[in-house]
Structure formats: structure tokens, C-alpha cells
Write a protein that holds these residues in place. Sequence first.
Motif, short mmCIF file in Angstrom:
data_model
loop_
_atom_site.label_atom_id
_atom_site.label_comp_id
_atom_site.label_asym_id
_atom_site.label_seq_id
_atom_site.Cartn_x
_atom_site.Cartn_y
_atom_site.Cartn_z
N GLY A 107 0.81 -1.22 0.00
CA GLY A 107 0.00 0.00 0.00
C GLY A 107 0.84 1.26 0.00
O GLY A 107 0.53 2.22 -0.71
N VAL A 108 1.91 1.28 0.79
CA VAL A 108 2.78 2.46 0.84
C VAL A 108 3.43 2.69 -0.52
O VAL A 108 3.49 3.83 -1.01
CB VAL A 108 3.85 2.29 1.94
N LEU A 109 3.91 1.63 -1.15
CA LEU A 109 4.51 1.77 -2.48
C LEU A 109 3.48 2.21 -3.51
O LEU A 109 3.74 3.08 -4.35
CB LEU A 109 5.15 0.45 -2.91
N LEU A 113 3.87 5.77 -5.37
CA LEU A 113 4.36 5.71 -6.75
C LEU A 113 3.26 5.74 -7.80
O LEU A 113 3.54 6.10 -8.95
CB LEU A 113 5.18 4.43 -6.94
N LEU A 114 2.02 5.37 -7.42
CA LEU A 114 1.00 5.24 -8.46
C LEU A 114 -0.29 6.01 -8.16
O LEU A 114 -0.78 6.74 -9.01
CB LEU A 114 0.66 3.76 -8.66
N TRP A 115 -0.84 5.85 -6.95
CA TRP A 115 -2.21 6.33 -6.70
C TRP A 115 -2.33 6.87 -5.29
O TRP A 115 -2.27 6.11 -4.32
CB TRP A 115 -3.20 5.18 -6.94
N PHE A 116 -2.51 8.18 -5.19
CA PHE A 116 -2.56 8.81 -3.87
C PHE A 116 -3.78 8.38 -3.06
O PHE A 116 -3.80 8.52 -1.84
CB PHE A 116 -2.53 10.34 -4.00
N GLY A 117 -4.78 7.85 -3.73
CA GLY A 117 -5.99 7.41 -3.02
C GLY A 117 -5.94 5.96 -2.58
O GLY A 117 -6.99 5.37 -2.30
N ASP A 118 -4.75 5.40 -2.48
CA ASP A 118 -4.58 3.98 -2.09
C ASP A 118 -5.37 3.65 -0.82
O ASP A 118 -5.35 4.41 0.14
CB ASP A 118 -3.10 3.69 -1.85
N ARG A 200 1.62 13.83 -5.98
CA ARG A 200 1.07 12.55 -5.52
C ARG A 200 1.50 12.24 -4.10
O ARG A 200 0.70 11.83 -3.26
CB ARG A 200 1.50 11.42 -6.45
N LEU A 201 2.79 12.45 -3.81
CA LEU A 201 3.28 12.18 -2.46
C LEU A 201 2.58 13.07 -1.44
O LEU A 201 2.19 12.62 -0.36
CB LEU A 201 4.79 12.39 -2.39
N VAL A 333 -1.81 1.44 -12.72
CA VAL A 333 -0.79 1.50 -13.76
C VAL A 333 -1.40 1.99 -15.07
O VAL A 333 -0.85 2.88 -15.74
CB VAL A 333 -0.12 0.14 -13.95
N LEU A 334 -2.53 1.44 -15.44
CA LEU A 334 -3.17 1.79 -16.71
C LEU A 334 -3.69 3.21 -16.71
O LEU A 334 -3.52 3.95 -17.70
CB LEU A 334 -4.31 0.80 -16.99
#
Length: 393
Positions: A107-109, A113-118, A200-201, A333-334
Amino acid sequence: MKAARSLRIDTLRGIAVFGIMLVNVWGFAIGNNFSRYGVIGDKAPLLDQLVVFMVAAFAEQKFYPVFAFLFGAGFALQTGGRHFPGPQLDRIKTTYRRRVTWLLGCGVLHGSLLWFGDILTVYAICGFWLLTHAGRRLSGIVAALRRVAALNVAVLVFMACLTYQLMTMPPEAVAWDVDEIARTHALYSEGTLGEIARERLSDYWGNLANSLFFLPKVALLFLMGVLSVRLGWLTRPERHRALWGRVLLAALWVGLPLNLWWGWAALRDAIDPHAGGPMAAFVSFFVEVAGPLMAAGYVALVMRAPQWLMAALARSLAPVGRMALTNYLAQSVLFGFLLQGTGLRLGALLSHAGLVGVCLLLMVAQAGFSRWWMRRHTQGPMEAVWRRFAADA
């Protein structure tokens, strides 16, 4: 009966994967704003307006509760309730702790790296707390449920105060919010790799800080999932059709009107935040309860669905649900590649209806890929990695 039960759960999880996609797509293109759908203006095409209304009314705040509920149910199934006391339960708890630890790292990664709404980070944090309930008697689960419900009431009171503050914001504050929407939309859809990464971060860690008020709701949904397994509501739905029927009626007569109201308020806010913002803030308070209630209605529909309908739905959706983690991460990713400035930048070009069109195409692609993969493997790629990490040393 076991295969049929898992088929319903997998199908429900697959529905939730695609529902979450419809909610998350806006964040990838527009950013992390109070107004999820950005600003479309009063001259927006009717199709764009319809898309905002439908997603807000029938998807937003409806599918993360389904996932959280199923997370709790999965915990109960894996730990065996009261069936595995002593050393056997200790081994199960050790394995589950490793699973949650892996999920936290993932989740942290994912969020960084991808989605701030994780959502995985929050689920993992709450999963460590849920682990303390492994092997407890049913009475202990019910007592914990009551305490967490009381905590949620306290959070709702706090949110009522916050909602009042939002409704009384001065016009200049609303104007700043509109400018912020434009800024983040331009940044995510057209910015450079470094610009998007910094934003994002910031958004991800800001969301984590705000999750302090979100955790009690997730904990409540987790415990409801545990209870649903311990009492057989989810695992033996044919014996509890009357219960699921009552849930469905509550969703229809209470949840549906409130969520339709939210769809209308969200659309007004997207058309003109200056005029629609206060009403959207007011209605959003009720959606904190009405959204999960509607989600319960979706669960009830699947639990009460006849076998012939389940078989038809399961052909496409159960494989998606069996590899839900893989599909969830693949969506990030997409979306990053298709919508953001580091990829094809479609987020700057597509209308709101176009963004939903992208979601529909990805749903077809993920359903096809999931069905192909699960014919050849017992679990999805990320699920296999997750299981390998949590395997006994």
C-alpha cells in the motif's frame, strides 16, 4: 455448497473492483480535491452531466464498503472463528500478520508511486487491529462491534461540525477551491514526472493523515464482515434470505433516495461550485451513512440472486474477484499511463463521459484477461506473490 458460496463472494468482489474503478478515475485525471468531479460548467453536454450524476449516486461511497466488509469476512474464514484454538490459532495468526505486513508495504509503495488514493494502507493498519480479535467468542465480537459503532457516532458528530463550517465558507474560499481544481487537473494530466510525483506524495500523505477519521468506519465494516461469517449470513445466504431481504428494503427506501439526492448535489457542485458547493457539503454528510447502506443493498442483491443469474454473472466477474488485488493495482498503472502527463495525457483531452468510456473499455479488458489467467492458474499474479510472502517459514 462451498463452491457456490465462494462463487457469490468472488462475483461480489469482482463487482466492487469495477465499481471502485469508476470512482478512482477522477482522481487520476483531476486530482485530490473536495469536488471529486472537477468543474464541468453549465454548458456541459447532457451525457457528461448524466455521468457525474450516475457515478455519484450509484458508485461513490458504495464499493470500498463492500471491499472492507469482504476483508473482514476473509479474516474470519482464514482464522476459523473459534474452530482453531491454541497453537494452531497461533500459527494462523502469524501467517495472517505476515499477510497484513506485506499489504502495508504494498500500500505504501502503491500510494507513493501510483495512486494517492490507495486504500491498501488503511486496510493493513486496520488489519493489525483486527488480528487481536482472532479466536474471540461471538459475544466478544459483538461487544467490539458496539464500541466501534459508538466511535463512529462520535466521528459523525465531528463531521457534522465540519460540514457546517464548509457550508458557511466565504465566497473567496470557494473561488480558491475552483482555482485549485484547475491547477491539479492541469498538473496531473499534463505535468512532468517530477511534478506529478511531488503532488502525488503530498496528496497521499495528506490522505493518510485524514484517514484517522476513516479508520473507525473501516473497523466497523471489518467487524460486520466477521460477524456475517460467524452467523452464516454470507456463507449460507440461502438460510438468511429474509435478512438479506430486509437489508435490500432498507437500501431501497432509505439508501436510494439519499444517494439520488447526493447525485443531484454532486452534479450541481460540478456545474457551479459557488452555488452548489454548500448543498454538496450538506448532503455529503448523509452519504457517509447512506453510501454504505446502498453498498449493503448491493451485497443483498448478490446474496439473493438466483443460481442461474449468479452463473451468468460469475463467468465474467468471479475471475476478476479472485484476482482483485492484481486488478486493483493494474488499474492504477493503466490510468497513470493513459490519463496523466507521464503517459498519453488523455485526462486533458477527454470529457467526463470519455473518462467513463475508458473505464468501460478497461473493464472488458480486465474481465477477459482475468478469465484467461484463472483458467491457467489458481490465483492472480500479485495474489501469488502475497501468498508466497506469507507462507510459513
